[in-house]
Motif scaffolding. Sequence first.
Motif, short mmCIF file in Angstrom:
data_model
loop_
_atom_site.label_atom_id
_atom_site.label_comp_id
_atom_site.label_asym_id
_atom_site.label_seq_id
_atom_site.Cartn_x
_atom_site.Cartn_y
_atom_site.Cartn_z
N ILE A 1 0.83 -1.21 0.00
CA ILE A 1 0.00 0.00 0.00
C ILE A 1 0.86 1.25 0.00
CG2 ILE A 1 -1.65 1.34 1.37
CD1 ILE A 1 -2.91 -1.36 2.19
N LEU A 2 1.91 1.25 0.82
CA LEU A 2 2.80 2.41 0.85
C LEU A 2 3.52 2.58 -0.49
CD1 LEU A 2 4.92 3.81 3.65
CD2 LEU A 2 6.08 3.28 1.51
N ASP A 3 4.04 1.48 -1.02
CA ASP A 3 4.76 1.57 -2.29
C ASP A 3 3.85 2.02 -3.43
OD1 ASP A 3 7.15 0.83 -1.12
OD2 ASP A 3 6.97 -1.29 -1.65
N HIS A 4 2.59 1.59 -3.40
CA HIS A 4 1.64 2.04 -4.41
C HIS A 4 1.41 3.54 -4.28
CE1 HIS A 4 -1.81 2.01 -7.12
NE2 HIS A 4 -2.47 2.70 -6.20
N ALA A 5 1.28 4.04 -3.06
CA ALA A 5 1.07 5.48 -2.86
C ALA A 5 2.25 6.27 -3.41
CB ALA A 5 0.87 5.77 -1.38
N ILE A 6 3.45 5.80 -3.14
CA ILE A 6 4.65 6.48 -3.63
C ILE A 6 4.69 6.47 -5.15
CG2 ILE A 6 7.17 6.27 -3.76
CD1 ILE A 6 7.09 5.40 -0.79
N ALA A 7 4.30 5.34 -5.75
CA ALA A 7 4.30 5.25 -7.22
C ALA A 7 3.28 6.19 -7.83
CB ALA A 7 4.02 3.80 -7.64
N VAL A 8 2.08 6.25 -7.25
CA VAL A 8 1.03 7.14 -7.77
C VAL A 8 1.48 8.60 -7.71
CG1 VAL A 8 -1.29 8.04 -7.28
CG2 VAL A 8 -0.88 5.58 -7.31
N MET A 9 2.31 8.91 -6.71
CA MET A 9 2.82 10.27 -6.55
C MET A 9 4.08 10.51 -7.40
SD MET A 9 2.34 10.59 -2.44
CE MET A 9 0.75 10.29 -1.67
N ASN A 10 4.39 9.57 -8.29
CA ASN A 10 5.56 9.68 -9.18
C ASN A 10 6.84 9.91 -8.39
OD1 ASN A 10 4.12 9.39 -11.67
ND2 ASN A 10 3.40 11.49 -11.44
N ALA A 11 6.98 9.16 -7.29
CA ALA A 11 8.14 9.33 -6.41
C ALA A 11 8.93 8.03 -6.27
CB ALA A 11 7.67 9.80 -5.03
N ASN A 12 8.82 7.14 -7.24
CA ASN A 12 9.50 5.84 -7.14
C ASN A 12 11.01 5.94 -7.25
OD1 ASN A 12 8.02 3.61 -6.43
ND2 ASN A 12 7.23 3.24 -8.49
N SER A 13 11.52 6.98 -7.89
CA SER A 13 12.95 7.11 -8.09
C SER A 13 13.69 7.24 -6.75
CB SER A 13 13.25 8.33 -8.95
OG SER A 13 14.62 8.60 -8.97
N ASP A 14 14.85 6.59 -6.67
CA ASP A 14 15.68 6.72 -5.47
C ASP A 14 16.16 8.15 -5.27
OD1 ASP A 14 15.34 4.03 -5.06
OD2 ASP A 14 17.40 3.45 -5.59
N SER A 15 16.12 8.95 -6.32
CA SER A 15 16.51 10.35 -6.18
C SER A 15 15.45 11.16 -5.42
CB SER A 15 16.75 10.98 -7.55
OG SER A 15 15.55 11.06 -8.29
N VAL A 16 14.22 10.64 -5.36
CA VAL A 16 13.16 11.30 -4.60
C VAL A 16 13.10 10.73 -3.18
CG1 VAL A 16 10.69 11.81 -4.49
CG2 VAL A 16 11.84 11.71 -6.70
N ILE A 17 12.94 9.42 -3.08
CA ILE A 17 12.94 8.74 -1.78
C ILE A 17 14.03 7.68 -1.82
CG2 ILE A 17 11.61 7.41 -0.11
CD1 ILE A 17 9.09 8.66 -1.20
N GLU A 18 15.15 7.97 -1.20
CA GLU A 18 16.27 7.05 -1.20
C GLU A 18 15.94 5.82 -0.38
OE1 GLU A 18 17.12 10.14 2.06
OE2 GLU A 18 16.02 9.99 0.15
N PRO A 19 16.64 4.69 -0.60
CA PRO A 19 16.29 3.44 0.08
C PRO A 19 16.19 3.57 1.60
CG PRO A 19 17.80 2.99 -1.71
CD PRO A 19 17.69 4.48 -1.63
N ALA A 20 17.08 4.30 2.22
CA ALA A 20 17.03 4.43 3.68
C ALA A 20 15.75 5.11 4.14
CB ALA A 20 18.25 5.21 4.18
N ALA A 21 15.31 6.13 3.40
CA ALA A 21 14.06 6.81 3.76
C ALA A 21 12.86 5.91 3.52
CB ALA A 21 13.92 8.11 2.97
N ARG A 22 12.87 5.19 2.40
CA ARG A 22 11.76 4.27 2.13
C ARG A 22 11.68 3.20 3.23
NH1 ARG A 22 8.85 2.41 -2.91
NH2 ARG A 22 10.03 4.04 -3.99
N ASP A 23 12.83 2.69 3.64
CA ASP A 23 12.85 1.70 4.72
C ASP A 23 12.25 2.27 6.00
OD1 ASP A 23 14.02 -0.15 3.05
OD2 ASP A 23 16.04 0.09 3.86
N ALA A 24 12.58 3.53 6.31
CA ALA A 24 12.03 4.17 7.51
C ALA A 24 10.52 4.33 7.40
CB ALA A 24 12.69 5.53 7.73
#
Length: 296
Positions: free
Chosen positions: A173-196
């Motif tokens: 659900i969280l990953d879908h929300a991020i994708a819908v917001m066009n924020a899938n790139s690590d340059s927007v949400i880096e792996p450490a932030a996504r993990d948090a």
Amino acid sequence: MRTPGFFPGFDHLDVDAGGVRFAGVVGGVGPPLLLLHGYPETHIAWRKVAPALARDHTLIIPDLPGYGASRTQTMVPRWTKRRVGAALVALMRALGHERFALAGHDRGARAGYRLVLDHPGVVSQFASLTVVPTVDAMAAVDYDFARKAYHWFLFAQRADLPERLLAAAPDAILDHAIAVMNANSDSVIEPAARDAYHRAFRDPAVQHAICEDYRAALDEDLAHDQADCTAGRRLDCPVLVLCSSAQNVTERIAIWKAWADDVTGIITTGDHLQPEDRPEEVIAALASFFSGTTPG
């Protein structure tokens, strides 16, 4: 949830105020500026913007009540934006700030404008990132909004069906929300932030708080907005409307001018998660606005 790595040089926020044990960070020098995050994030949404703003402001960056690591003493009565706003005023007073500036993104902007309306004279300037008041947002709902922002209506269903669905697949659900917001790139949400964000989103207490937030939006919050419209209540401070490139800034300025006398609008080139997607543009707009100069 301790995240010092996202805010080098900042101190941890750990304060009891207004029925909430607030977590987050504080740092910087100068007049106080409260930064409020949105869904599906935590206070670390401001990690890219905070260092620059901290040069001229004392930043207070909490998790919203129930989100992240900010824990409420009770979930009854519901944490409406009115109740959240009162708790945030209590937090700022506990830190010695009777008057302060405020920037809110997404859900944080909804708590922010409610705080301004309910506490006249407390907020010197208010910046709304990507948001118009709930009553106006709901009046404009169409199939495109409902498709992209389905969670507004799913999470608002009675307990505990939404909570059970969230618990079954929080990462998806969280990953879908991020994708819908066009924020899938690590340059927007880096792996450490996504993990948090994943860690916070997996917490059943956070899931319940999020659902209660959206239930309040379509119930008490909407009623509070409608009552203010009828009474002609207005925000008593300058307002900055920061729109993403997909939004109509002229239309949004017109909406906010029904709520405030002094409204300025700016467009950023990114999508919904502005502080993470286009931090330099957000820094420029907020720094100008909060310094009292004309943004742009």
